[in-house]
Scaffold this active site. Structure first.
Site, PDB file in Angstrom:
ATOM      1  N   GLY A  90       0.871  -1.179   0.000  1.00 53.18           N
ATOM      2  CA  GLY A  90       0.000   0.000   0.000  1.00 53.18           C
ATOM      3  C   GLY A  90       0.901   1.220   0.000  1.00 53.18           C
ATOM      4  N   SER A 122       5.942  -5.382  -1.167  1.00 59.41           N
ATOM      5  CA  SER A 122       5.883  -3.970  -1.578  1.00 59.41           C
ATOM      6  C   SER A 122       6.230  -3.043  -0.394  1.00 59.41           C
ATOM      7  CB  SER A 122       4.499  -3.709  -2.179  1.00 59.41           C
ATOM      8  OG  SER A 122       4.469  -2.478  -2.832  1.00 59.41           O
ATOM      9  N   ALA A 123       5.292  -2.242   0.116  1.00 54.46           N
ATOM     10  CA  ALA A 123       5.593  -1.363   1.261  1.00 54.46           C
ATOM     11  C   ALA A 123       6.142  -2.173   2.438  1.00 54.46           C
ATOM     12  CB  ALA A 123       4.341  -0.596   1.685  1.00 54.46           C
ATOM     13  N   HIS A 159       8.766  -3.169  -6.977  1.00 52.01           N
ATOM     14  CA  HIS A 159       8.119  -2.902  -8.273  1.00 52.01           C
ATOM     15  C   HIS A 159       9.113  -2.247  -9.228  1.00 52.01           C
ATOM     16  CE1 HIS A 159       4.066  -3.616  -6.566  1.00 52.01           C
ATOM     17  NE2 HIS A 159       4.432  -2.876  -5.550  1.00 52.01           N
ATOM     18  N   GLU A 194       8.884  -7.202 -10.223  1.00 55.47           N
ATOM     19  CA  GLU A 194       7.693  -7.947  -9.786  1.00 55.47           C
ATOM     20  C   GLU A 194       7.861  -9.426 -10.121  1.00 55.47           C
ATOM     21  OE1 GLU A 194       4.410  -5.903 -11.620  1.00 55.47           O
ATOM     22  OE2 GLU A 194       4.478  -4.294 -10.132  1.00 55.47           O
TER      23      GLU A 194
END
Lengths: 235, 235
Positions: A90, A122-123, A159, A194
């Site tokens: 997020g 991700s985050a 990413h 990714e």
């Protein structure tokens, strides 16, 4: 003692969330009945409850129960008592802000350093670096610090995207942004595409997945590393 | 009293810097012999001197002299005394950090509010909004605040990019990022595509260039506005 999966993304194009990682996380959480989910990054602004429910449905596939850290009066104690941890993606600014506000940044680092199985996507991977300063996210909130867990001796750019040679867009490429980062900061940055993840076991850091990753250091040209390469000595 | 050109980008694909804006800035700086250049955003990490020299070459085409704000012992006084101002693009975190460190954020706002001609491109446009929180840049430095000039009653997202329907990349689109911004912040955001600029004259704000712009507000669906539309009432 570390036991982590630090992934570029939760979701690959055309797949449901975490599908490509199910085998990996089944092994990661082998000894856990239950996983504490940290939903603070709230992708697209969804609620903590909704984000947690989404993960509960997915973790059912590998027979694991998921509880949101936001449901505990003391997320600090919840982290100390849990068997395994997952921090979802997020907005990294929001995630870091909430970790500081709930006084769990340090506790989370300790839990991971004690060997509790940790998945970040991700985050949730970004915060494993020394700082969150190579995030791609918008600064939608002002966190008390950009310092993060320091589980890795370098920073992550999740990413990671190669420059598009056909693009007519004049915004900075990812590589230019990381070059700007290195004018002011010393630590290496690993651009994770990714489908790639880092597997940490004790002091070993291995690139997993089928893709190469791009490594940016302050004084050298960026270079590619192959799947199954070790990053244990990068710092 | 305001007299500003707030542009999405300095440079269009295949052109030299500012070429598409030369007529517009000739008119903006009509009464200035000399323009104070604020080079703090340092695109790609180039030096203040190099960045300023690049602009000196370009401003020669319209017969204007350019001096870098970094060459003054007191950039504060330089801002008070100059006839016109240009803040170039690069990294918005670095620009904002330097404006605070040189105590010029407030002085710059005052100079613009007094009617001194101001050109901003990219990061230099971002700072015209209420906050820098809708920048696309990497947080390579931790500024003392995200609050910016507030010359506009909303925020800017420069280099605005529409979602690519063919993309297989799972990083957040620009629209998703701005939606996340609105879960925590009230002000509208104007997505300015490359080739667009806002022309401020006193209290009038007009979209110029040949492209539409995308307006994001907290409680409505995003919408497009046509060139020559007024944004004077957006807040």
């Amino acid at each position: 003692m570390k036991n982590c999966v630090i992934a570029s993304t939760s979701t690959l194009y055309g797949q449901e969330s975490l599908t490509y990682l199910l085998d990996t996380i089944s092994e990661l959480y082998m000894d856990c009945k239950q996983v504490l989910f940290i939903p603070y990054a709230r992708p697209g602004g969804i609620s903590h409850d909704e984000y947690t429910q989404r993960m509960q449905r997915i973790f059912k596939k590998i027979g694991k129960k998921v509880i949101g850290s936001h449901t505990f009066e003391s997320p600090e104690k919840a982290l100390q008592q849990t068997e395994g941890i997952y921090t979802g993606g997020g907005n990294t600014f929001l995630l870091v802000d909430q970790l500081y506000r709930t006084h769990t940044m340090q506790v989370l680092a300790e839990a991971i350093n004690q060997g509790k199985p940790y998945l970040g996507t991700s985050a949730g991977s970004n915060i494993c670096g020394l700082t969150m300063q190579t995030t791609n996210d918008m600064p939608i909130v002002y966190p008390p610090s950009f310092k993060t867990l320091g589980i890795l001796p370098f920073n992550i750019n999740p990413h990671y995207l190669d420059p598009n040679p056909n693009s007519k867009h004049k915004g900075e490429t990812r590589a230019t942004r990381i070059k700007e980062f290195h004018t002011l900061n010393p630590q290496p940055v690993v651009g994770l595409r990714e489908g790639s993840w880092l597997r940490l076991k004790n002091n070993s850091i291995i690139l997993e997945g089928e893709l190469t990753a791009r490594v940016f250091t302050k004084h050298k040209e960026p270079y590619e590393i192959s799947p199954n390469s070790s990053l244990s000595d990068l710092n």
